[in-house]
Design a protein around this motif. Structure first.
Motif, PDB file in Angstrom:
ATOM      1  N   GLU A   1       0.831  -1.203   0.000  1.00  0.00           N
ATOM      2  CA  GLU A   1       0.000   0.000   0.000  1.00  0.00           C
ATOM      3  C   GLU A   1       0.869   1.258   0.000  1.00  0.00           C
ATOM      4  OE1 GLU A   1      -3.453   0.668  -0.106  1.00  0.00           O
ATOM      5  OE2 GLU A   1      -3.355  -1.371  -0.912  1.00  0.00           O
TER       6      GLU A   1
ATOM      7  N   LYS B   1       2.244   1.709  -3.433  1.00  0.00           N
ATOM      8  CA  LYS B   1       1.254   2.179  -4.407  1.00  0.00           C
ATOM      9  C   LYS B   1       1.229   3.693  -4.521  1.00  0.00           C
ATOM     10  CE  LYS B   1      -2.916   0.461  -4.310  1.00  0.00           C
ATOM     11  NZ  LYS B   1      -4.181  -0.098  -3.780  1.00  0.00           N
TER      12      LYS B   1
ATOM     13  N   LEU C   1      -0.635  -3.348  -9.649  1.00  0.00           N
ATOM     14  CA  LEU C   1       0.762  -3.317  -9.223  1.00  0.00           C
ATOM     15  C   LEU C   1       1.288  -4.747  -9.039  1.00  0.00           C
ATOM     16  CD1 LEU C   1       2.979  -1.247  -8.480  1.00  0.00           C
ATOM     17  CD2 LEU C   1       2.340  -1.588  -6.088  1.00  0.00           C
TER      18      LEU C   1
END
Length: 344
Positions: free
Chosen positions: A115, A118, A145
């Motif tokens: 996360e 990202k 991703l």
């Protein structure tokens, strides 16, 4: 300006008294901006907390040409060599790398690490999993991703690559037994390490399957001093003729500990390490070891990630194995040969 919203390019342009196109040129590193103008724009960016819109840039140019790498510790020998392999492969293919560490002050999960990635301008991520995380088995990468994991165990939903830590240990035990040793003692790495855990398990299982005595494990921490302390202790065990240490630093420390206690290597005790990290740093190195091809692991992890980023398929749920290589030097005595010579 509404401070609850992130600063826009137009906000920066207004604050610096330039056009949005000039702000764009500064954000993209263009040389077509006068130095004094660049300084004014950069000052406005810093004051307003402006961050370039990397997503928009990727839409314009296709890809970021950047692979993220997340790991626990970039200073260990194995990780440094893996990073070197990733960087070499990335550079030769026109890519950059962006590195982050797993957070230490909160629960460490793959989900949290990815996360964070990202939010950065990366096309894919390589996660180097030398320690345990709670969501390893159930982690699923985001669709946008791709993620490749460097890990001893295969991940269920991501391509995985690593050395064969378990098989490496089996090979060391078989090698020492073939030299006439009746069993093999083990100096293990820290319990937090997946590699240390697998190496210890491979050592234990190989002896167990052969019905041989399994000596107590000596716990180390990858450092030479812990190997030295184990060597001092093992010097007083008359049954100890062969030691397998989970890395070369502990193996070399054990050699010094044995010698300090009056034992000779390999005449009295044979030693084998893992990783070949001391080659070129210790003169006249005599330590036999299993060379781990960390650089190759890093390079192949990059190419696996690149293929995923290009929309190609790389199988998940299986592990690509990069085998270790036995490097024989002078720290192992062949007891079988010695016995034969005595009979003659």
């Amino acid at each position: 300006m509404d401070h609850s919203q992130p600063a826009s390019m137009q906000d920066v342009a207004k604050a610096a008294s330039v056009s949005p196109q000039t702000v764009s040129r500064v954000a993209n590193g263009s040389n077509a901006v006068r130095p004094e103008t660049r300084q004014r724009v950069e000052a406005a960016m810093a004051k307003l907390g402006y961050r370039p819109n990397y997503a928009a840039r990727a839409l314009k140019h296709g890809k970021f040409k950047d692979v993220g790498v997340v790991l626990f510790n970039m200073l260990t020998y194995g990780n440094a060599r893996i990073l070197g392999g990733i960087a070499d492969a990335a550079n030769s293919n026109g890519y950059a790398i962006t590195m982050q560490s797993f957070a230490r002050n909160r629960e460490r999960t793959l989900h949290a690490a990815i996360e964070r990635m990202k939010q950065l301008p990366v096309d894919g991520v390589i996660a180097v999993m030398e320690e345990h995380v709670t969501d390893f088995s159930e982690f699923r990468p985001p669709k946008e991703l791709p993620v490749v994991i460097i890990s001893e165990d295969p991940a269920n939903y991501c391509p995985t690559i690593d050395a064969d830590q378990y098989g490496c240990s089996a090979a060391v035990v078989d090698y020492l037994l073939s030299k006439g040793h009746k069993t093999v003692y083990h100096i293990a790495g820290p319990s937090s390490s997946r590699a240390a855990e697998s190496r210890a398990q491979g050592w234990h299982d190989t002896l167990d399957q052969l019905g041989l005595r399994i000596p107590p494990t000596y716990m180390g921490d990858w450092e030479a001093d812990s190997g030295y302390q184990a060597g001092l202790a093992l010097a007083h065990d008359p049954d100890c003729t062969a030691i397998y240490a989970a890395n070369d630093q502990m193996a070399y420390g054990a050699m010094l500990g044995l010698q300090a206690a009056g034992k000779r290597v390999p005449e009295d005790v044979s030693i084998v390490g893992v990783d070949d990290s001391l080659s070129g740093t210790i003169p006249r190195l005599s330590l036999t070891t299993m060379r781990m091809k960390f650089n190759d692991i890093g390079r192949e992890a990059f190419f696996m990630t690149k293929r995923l980023c290009e929309g190609l398929r790389v199988p998940s749920g299986v592990k690509t194995v990069v085998p270790a290589e036995l490097v024989e030097r002078g720290s192992v005595r062949d007891l079988e040969s010695s016995t034969t010579n005595l009979k003659r």
